[in-house]
Design an enzyme around this catalytic site. Sequence first.
Site, short mmCIF file in Angstrom:
data_model
loop_
_atom_site.label_atom_id
_atom_site.label_comp_id
_atom_site.label_asym_id
_atom_site.label_seq_id
_atom_site.Cartn_x
_atom_site.Cartn_y
_atom_site.Cartn_z
N ARG A 36 143.83 122.71 71.53
CA ARG A 36 144.67 122.64 72.74
C ARG A 36 146.15 122.91 72.47
O ARG A 36 147.02 122.45 73.20
CB ARG A 36 144.51 121.29 73.45
CG ARG A 36 143.09 121.05 73.93
CD ARG A 36 143.04 119.98 75.00
NE ARG A 36 141.65 119.74 75.37
CZ ARG A 36 140.84 118.91 74.71
NH1 ARG A 36 141.28 118.21 73.69
NH2 ARG A 36 139.60 118.79 75.11
N LYS A 73 154.66 134.47 76.72
CA LYS A 73 153.42 134.99 77.33
C LYS A 73 152.51 135.49 76.23
O LYS A 73 152.87 136.42 75.50
CB LYS A 73 153.75 136.15 78.25
CG LYS A 73 154.15 135.76 79.64
CD LYS A 73 154.24 137.04 80.46
CE LYS A 73 154.41 136.81 81.91
NZ LYS A 73 154.35 138.10 82.64
N GLU A 86 161.56 149.46 76.99
CA GLU A 86 161.70 148.07 77.46
C GLU A 86 163.16 147.58 77.33
O GLU A 86 163.62 146.76 78.12
CB GLU A 86 160.77 147.13 76.69
CG GLU A 86 159.28 147.30 77.02
CD GLU A 86 158.84 146.57 78.30
OE1 GLU A 86 159.70 146.12 79.09
OE2 GLU A 86 157.61 146.48 78.51
N LYS A 114 166.57 138.84 78.58
CA LYS A 114 165.23 138.35 78.90
C LYS A 114 165.19 136.83 78.86
O LYS A 114 164.60 136.19 79.74
CB LYS A 114 164.19 138.92 77.93
CG LYS A 114 162.81 138.39 78.24
CD LYS A 114 161.67 139.18 77.70
CE LYS A 114 160.38 138.53 78.15
NZ LYS A 114 159.20 139.17 77.57
N GLU A 120 156.72 132.54 85.68
CA GLU A 120 156.68 133.70 86.56
C GLU A 120 156.34 133.36 88.01
O GLU A 120 155.45 133.94 88.62
CB GLU A 120 155.68 134.75 86.01
CG GLU A 120 155.91 136.12 86.65
CD GLU A 120 155.11 137.23 85.97
OE1 GLU A 120 154.98 137.21 84.75
OE2 GLU A 120 154.63 138.12 86.70
N ARG A 158 161.13 135.88 87.18
CA ARG A 158 160.52 136.51 86.02
C ARG A 158 159.73 137.76 86.39
O ARG A 158 159.54 138.67 85.57
CB ARG A 158 159.62 135.51 85.28
CG ARG A 158 159.10 136.06 83.97
CD ARG A 158 158.52 134.99 83.05
NE ARG A 158 158.08 135.62 81.82
CZ ARG A 158 157.77 134.98 80.70
NH1 ARG A 158 157.82 133.67 80.66
NH2 ARG A 158 157.40 135.63 79.61
N ASN A 181 158.70 142.98 85.46
CA ASN A 181 157.60 143.94 85.64
C ASN A 181 158.05 145.29 86.20
O ASN A 181 157.22 146.13 86.56
CB ASN A 181 156.53 143.34 86.54
CG ASN A 181 155.87 142.15 85.87
OD1 ASN A 181 155.54 142.19 84.70
ND2 ASN A 181 155.71 141.07 86.63
N HIS A 229 156.16 148.40 85.46
CA HIS A 229 154.88 148.00 84.87
C HIS A 229 153.68 148.19 85.79
O HIS A 229 152.55 148.27 85.32
CB HIS A 229 154.94 146.54 84.41
CG HIS A 229 155.68 146.35 83.13
ND1 HIS A 229 156.99 146.76 82.96
CD2 HIS A 229 155.30 145.83 81.93
CE1 HIS A 229 157.38 146.48 81.73
NE2 HIS A 229 156.38 145.92 81.08
N HIS A 233 151.05 149.97 83.75
CA HIS A 233 149.77 149.36 83.37
C HIS A 233 148.59 150.19 83.85
O HIS A 233 147.59 150.33 83.14
CB HIS A 233 149.65 147.95 83.97
CG HIS A 233 150.38 146.91 83.19
ND1 HIS A 233 150.72 145.68 83.73
CD2 HIS A 233 150.84 146.89 81.92
CE1 HIS A 233 151.36 144.96 82.82
NE2 HIS A 233 151.45 145.67 81.72
N HIS A 277 152.72 151.60 75.30
CA HIS A 277 153.10 150.79 76.45
C HIS A 277 154.43 151.26 77.04
O HIS A 277 154.55 151.52 78.24
CB HIS A 277 153.19 149.33 76.01
CG HIS A 277 153.64 148.39 77.08
ND1 HIS A 277 152.88 148.12 78.21
CD2 HIS A 277 154.78 147.65 77.22
CE1 HIS A 277 153.53 147.27 78.98
NE2 HIS A 277 154.68 146.96 78.40
#
Lengths: 357, 357
Positions: free
Chosen positions: B117, B138, B180, B222, B232, B236, B240, B243, B247, B260
């Site tokens: 955990r 993330k 980025e 960032k 998010e 946040r 994106n 993106h 994506h 990417h």
Amino acid sequence: MRVDVQTTNQSYQVLIEPGIITRAGEEIKKAAPASSYLIIVDENVATTYLSIFLASFEQEIPYYVVPSGEASKSFSQYESLLDYCLQIKLDRSSVILAFGGGVVGDLAGFVAGTYMRGIRFVQIPTTLLAHDSSVGGKVAINLADGKNMVGVFHQPELVLYDPNVLKTLPEKEWRSGFAEIVKMGFIADRAFFEWLHLEVTDLKAIKQETLIQFIAKAVQLKAAIVQQDEREDNVRALLNFGHTLGHAIEAELGYGAITHGEAIAIGMRFAIRLGNRILSHSIDGSSFEKWFETLGYSLNVPPELSATSLLTRMKVDKKASYQNFVMVLLDQVGQAKVYNVAVDDAMLVLKQELGES
Amino acid sequence: MRVDVQTTNQSYQVLIEPGIITRAGEEIKKAAPASSYLIIVDENVATTYLSIFLASFEQEIPYYVVPSGEASKSFSQYESLLDYCLQIKLDRSSVILAFGGGVVGDLAGFVAGTYMRGIRFVQIPTTLLAHDSSVGGKVAINLADGKNMVGVFHQPELVLYDPNVLKTLPEKEWRSGFAEIVKMGFIADRAFFEWLHLEVTDLKAIKQETLIQFIAKAVQLKAAIVQQDEREDNVRALLNFGHTLGHAIEAELGYGAITHGEAIAIGMRFAIRLGNRILSHSIDGSSFEKWFETLGYSLNVPPELSATSLLTRMKVDKKASYQNFVMVLLDQVGQAKVYNVAVDDAMLVLKQELGES
């Protein structure tokens, strides 16, 4: 009966009411409104209670049935469920409904805790044992060599507990759940322990009022501990009373061979006896032992197991760190503490339990 | 150069220093002291830098090599790693060291975020792109039909960034990471964008001082966003930018067919053009386009792709909810906002990009 649970970032209600699954839809929409829901349900529960549960929503809700038993807490089942979430287009505002016992709660909770990095979920426990896992936000699946080794802390939005659903449980499931109830008395509330001892003399004949009362009390006591320490950095570890040996027995016998609570009951007797050996005080465990034997528990460590194998498991149990062998012992009934235990002492008492010494 | 990152429950440092991997052991033991460590390392990085990294510890550290590339963010790799953690007896006080690019950071971070955990981890990014994923917590693996669909938010204890390691990156990896960096200028800091435009005219000839400066700035920008909104829920989402289409392109081409950042660069041009169509203001995208083409980017949507398939992907991207098609657009260079976009408008611009209209 309602119990409020408060954790660091969240608060939620546990509602314990006979018949509540017949109006679950209404309660869930109120506490966790969502554009879409997914029910994850145990196959036994699916055949008995799913239609009633579904009817309470007055709309179609997709559901996914998982086989009953610990084997469902596997990586393959976890991945299949996540694939299904994506297939039916659950999004970040969706809610997962975990309808079943501890296995479904753990599995569905881990799916909810990790799908899109975490979406909301609601627990609708259907066993007595699941009163325990449905409060506190611990969710997990199993590795081949370790139970609950992979998981997160993810609190539900709501817990709905219907005592009527418990009526159809087999007796060993009553024993399994009741051991965790009694554990709460042992570690946190002597008066509760004594009340249980007086009140519960036959697990097949518990009055509904008594049942609701002790579930609520156990949930309250657990919630109080979780509120202090959500991530098990200190006081939450006390909840592991009886679990160090209990987990080892479950693992050695193979999951499912003994219920969780019945293994924990054996672990509690062992912890009391070990405490009496190594601490400067002594606890009379005999009345507890007699009571539990009357209730149908077998408190002996299964004789086919070896002390060495059990002890190896106990040392690698995640509640221990590998360098120190720690266990929860009682200072008195109603008060527990984490102790460092010498491996030799544990071995000695374990061998006595097994009649090996 | 040092950047401090503060999130709800944690704060940590990003150290950007040439040669820092030669004394990584020291820094790691200071920021994240532990009884045991596990290095999870990309196979390319293992052949080039692992021995230097290991030597910095002055003790034996176990390591686990994963194949390079997005395919390692799979359930089977995840499960194997967790099995290995248990096998070498990592416990709750152990620390995982993610030594590699974004794939290793995501995978190792998800292992760390869920083993028992959640245990601590340290990021040692080895690509320019990984400056982005190593800040913000993330971590995720992929479903067959969705990238990063399964994960958690799990912040590292420390990030060690050695610009010397970047020297051996292939040029397309420079383009991937630099897109980025530029994105941060687009969404949050016009002066930074303009400085980058002036300063960086050839990705093969960036001065070390400039490199350190823009990595630190991008990380700072960032971090400021992540501090406001770790999970998010609002601001946040601006990260994106580029993106949604990016994506979709990555997924349609098959992961690994395009980097990417190169996909995100295409997505940024598209977002600017779409914004110019549907918003009441207009942004001059042509100087950005010329600059990026000079740097070797191809900003055209790959012509073998279909607008319909791309748009279907864009709607199911987890940054969208299924009911509303949302995208990040620019109000001006240095300022972004989430907008609701009509599917028809997106389709029209996408078809123009593909020369289908």
